[in-house]
Design a protein around this motif. Structure first.
Motif, PDB file in Angstrom:
ATOM      1  N   TYR A 195      -9.440 -12.607 -15.596  1.00 36.37           N
ATOM      2  CA  TYR A 195      -8.240 -11.776 -15.306  1.00 36.37           C
ATOM      3  C   TYR A 195      -8.284 -11.559 -13.808  1.00 36.37           C
ATOM      4  O   TYR A 195      -7.196 -11.488 -13.320  1.00 36.37           O
ATOM      5  N   PHE A 196      -9.290 -11.404 -13.038  1.00 35.34           N
ATOM      6  CA  PHE A 196      -9.338 -11.115 -11.644  1.00 35.34           C
ATOM      7  C   PHE A 196      -8.358 -12.179 -11.028  1.00 35.34           C
ATOM      8  O   PHE A 196      -7.782 -12.286 -10.248  1.00 35.34           O
ATOM      9  N   GLY A 197      -8.771 -13.512 -11.648  1.00 32.18           N
ATOM     10  CA  GLY A 197      -8.210 -14.598 -10.883  1.00 32.18           C
ATOM     11  C   GLY A 197      -6.855 -14.888 -11.028  1.00 32.18           C
ATOM     12  O   GLY A 197      -5.899 -14.957 -10.316  1.00 32.18           O
ATOM     13  N   LYS A 198      -6.240 -14.305 -12.408  1.00 36.39           N
ATOM     14  CA  LYS A 198      -4.811 -14.308 -12.589  1.00 36.39           C
ATOM     15  C   LYS A 198      -4.081 -13.243 -11.893  1.00 36.39           C
ATOM     16  O   LYS A 198      -3.210 -13.326 -11.172  1.00 36.39           O
ATOM     17  N   MET A 199      -4.769 -11.974 -11.623  1.00 36.80           N
ATOM     18  CA  MET A 199      -4.168 -10.853 -11.112  1.00 36.80           C
ATOM     19  C   MET A 199      -4.046 -11.057  -9.542  1.00 36.80           C
ATOM     20  O   MET A 199      -3.055 -10.834  -8.958  1.00 36.80           O
ATOM     21  N   ASP A 201      -3.506 -14.357  -8.382  1.00 33.44           N
ATOM     22  CA  ASP A 201      -2.435 -15.234  -8.340  1.00 33.44           C
ATOM     23  C   ASP A 201      -0.867 -14.430  -8.199  1.00 33.44           C
ATOM     24  O   ASP A 201      -0.044 -15.001  -7.780  1.00 33.44           O
ATOM     25  N   LEU A 202      -1.091 -13.251  -9.103  1.00 36.86           N
ATOM     26  CA  LEU A 202       0.179 -12.618  -9.193  1.00 36.86           C
ATOM     27  C   LEU A 202       0.364 -11.565  -8.273  1.00 36.86           C
ATOM     28  O   LEU A 202       1.436 -10.825  -8.341  1.00 36.86           O
ATOM     29  N   GLY A 203      -0.576 -11.267  -7.230  1.00 37.22           N
ATOM     30  CA  GLY A 203      -0.520 -10.494  -6.224  1.00 37.22           C
ATOM     31  C   GLY A 203      -0.697  -8.879  -6.840  1.00 37.22           C
ATOM     32  O   GLY A 203      -0.334  -7.970  -5.988  1.00 37.22           O
ATOM     33  N   LEU A 204      -1.402  -8.918  -7.691  1.00 33.82           N
ATOM     34  CA  LEU A 204      -1.846  -7.562  -8.531  1.00 33.82           C
ATOM     35  C   LEU A 204      -3.068  -6.922  -8.024  1.00 33.82           C
ATOM     36  O   LEU A 204      -3.388  -5.773  -8.471  1.00 33.82           O
ATOM     37  N   LEU A 205      -3.736  -7.331  -7.149  1.00 35.61           N
ATOM     38  CA  LEU A 205      -5.069  -6.863  -6.837  1.00 35.61           C
ATOM     39  C   LEU A 205      -4.647  -6.252  -5.174  1.00 35.61           C
ATOM     40  O   LEU A 205      -5.822  -5.741  -4.622  1.00 35.61           O
ATOM     41  N   GLU A 206      -3.613  -6.442  -4.799  1.00 35.89           N
ATOM     42  CA  GLU A 206      -3.380  -5.827  -3.371  1.00 35.89           C
ATOM     43  C   GLU A 206      -3.550  -4.480  -3.195  1.00 35.89           C
ATOM     44  O   GLU A 206      -4.154  -3.977  -2.190  1.00 35.89           O
ATOM     45  N   TYR A 255       2.093  -4.535 -15.391  1.00 36.12           N
ATOM     46  CA  TYR A 255       2.126  -4.778 -16.883  1.00 36.12           C
ATOM     47  C   TYR A 255       2.866  -5.915 -17.355  1.00 36.12           C
ATOM     48  O   TYR A 255       2.633  -6.641 -17.949  1.00 36.12           O
ATOM     49  N   LEU A 256       4.172  -6.002 -17.002  1.00 35.95           N
ATOM     50  CA  LEU A 256       5.109  -6.811 -17.398  1.00 35.95           C
ATOM     51  C   LEU A 256       4.411  -8.341 -16.879  1.00 35.95           C
ATOM     52  O   LEU A 256       4.339  -9.368 -17.718  1.00 35.95           O
ATOM     53  N   LYS A 257       3.898  -8.700 -15.679  1.00 40.48           N
ATOM     54  CA  LYS A 257       3.372  -9.695 -15.049  1.00 40.48           C
ATOM     55  C   LYS A 257       2.281 -10.144 -15.956  1.00 40.48           C
ATOM     56  O   LYS A 257       2.208 -11.576 -16.057  1.00 40.48           O
TER      57      LYS A 257
END
Length: 363
Positions: A195-199, A201-206, A255-257
């Motif tokens: 999940y962290f890898g996907k997050m 990629d989606l810019g969700l860990l910034e 959540y949507l992403k």
């Protein structure tokens, strides 16, 4: 001289658990955390500590020296401060355990914390993670009185129906500590890395979105929770993690992403409605008593030149308010606010200010 730590033959057969502690400039808190984790009744663990170039270098080094005889501890000190996110991802990369949990240098843990959570996961193989009841304490270690109880809130996510548990999580208030604290749950390392890898990629860990991490855990499976108070979560510390406070839209859009990249289309379709409700709440600064203000805003919108509201929506609002079907009200409000543009927002604010000034003159 202390006797060097050793695992028994039976303990070596148990899965390795990684305790990840990214830390910064809290030598006393780090000492507490290391004391709590080295005394765990579940002993086959590794403790990965990464100091983010703390100014109190000597004090941190003195703390680590106290635990030099425990081979389960791996410690690194960064040459420069890389920020909380990169420091936290660094300890994740170094994790070798089959399971992991995030530690910190300002919380406390009961000696049975890991054993209780591991036992829960073994008994519930369909669960993605395990957590426990906890107390909220101030930086001095005193329990806050009157803080919302954690266990009843957490227990609702022990729901085998994925849509049901995700809906409950989405609709819970953002910024609520009980919503973000399960980032401390015990979970399989492979799930977190995936999940962290996907997050990333989606810019969700910034902004280091704790609640997005918990949401990801709940997408994978239900959360089993022990009623025992085995954790003390510190609230009120000055952590200065972000240059600006996290934007509430960050979580809702996150959540949507996450759903779009992991869930079947039919499930996403159902859950989008609940995210839409929360987006509406954010648009309107919605919260408990704010429904009247939201309807006032819509009333103002009806007077703004160039903004067309379907009269059927207005009639429906009146009907659903009378029968107290607030979910239907929110769906209609969501539909109306989807027409928002930055220019329209400015015009609405200008008209509201004009009306306020007129009322002030009349008063």
């Amino acid at each position: 001289m202390n006797k060097r730590f050793e695992l028994s033959f039976t303990e070596r057969k148990t899965p390795l658990i990684s305790v990840l502690i990214p830390c910064y400039n809290r030598p006393e808190g780090l000492d507490n955390a290391l004391s709590d984790f080295t005394r765990q009744t579940y002993r086959n663990i590794e403790i990965v500590v990464s100091d983010n170039c703390s100014p109190q270098k000597k004090e941190i080094a003195a703390v680590m020296a106290k635990y030099a005889d425990d081979p389960r501890i791996r410690y690194t000190r960064r040459a420069e401060n890389v920020g909380m996110l990169r420091n936290s991802l660094g300890v994740l990369e170094d994790a070798r355990g089959q399971y992991l949990t995030w530690g910190s240098d300002d919380d406390r843990w009961d000696k049975d914390y890991l054993l209780e959570l591991f036992t829960l996961l073994k008994k519930n193989p369909d669960a993605s993670c395990a957590f426990c009841d906890y107390d909220v304490i101030n930086p001095e270690g005193e329990k806050y009185i009157g803080f919302p109880e954690a266990y009843p809130f957490l227990k609702q996510f022990d729901d085998p129906d994925r849509i049901s548990r995700l809906k409950k999580f989405i609709l819970a208030k953002e910024g609520y500590s009980n919503k973000s604290c399960p980032i401390r749950a015990l979970i399989k390392t492979e799930i977190v890395r995936d999940y962290f890898g996907k997050m990333q990629d989606l810019g969700l860990l910034e902004n280091w979105g704790d609640m997005l991490v918990v949401f990801a855990f709940l997408m994978e499976g239900r959360m089993v929770t022990s009623p025992r108070v085995l954790h003390k979560f510190t609230s009120g510390n000055d952590k200065d993690y972000f240059p600006t406070p996290p934007n509430p839209y960050f979580y809702l859009e996150g959540y949507l992403k996450l759903m779009n990249c992991r869930l079947p289309v039919e499930e996403v379709k159902v859950l989008r409605e609940f995210v839409g409700m929360k987006l509406t709440q954010a648009d309107c600064a919605f919260g408990g008593k704010e429904l009247a203000r939201t309807l006032q805003n819509i009333s103002t919108l009806m007077k703004v030149p160039g903004f067309d509201i379907d009269i059927h929506d207005v009639e429906s609002l009146s009907h659903y308010l009378e029968v107290k079907d607030y979910c239907a009200v929110l769906r209609i409000i969501t539909r109306i606010y989807r027409k928002f543009t930055p220019d329209l927002v400015l015009r609405v604010l200008a008209m509201q200010q004009e009306l306020k000034e007129r009322e002030s003159v009349l008063a």
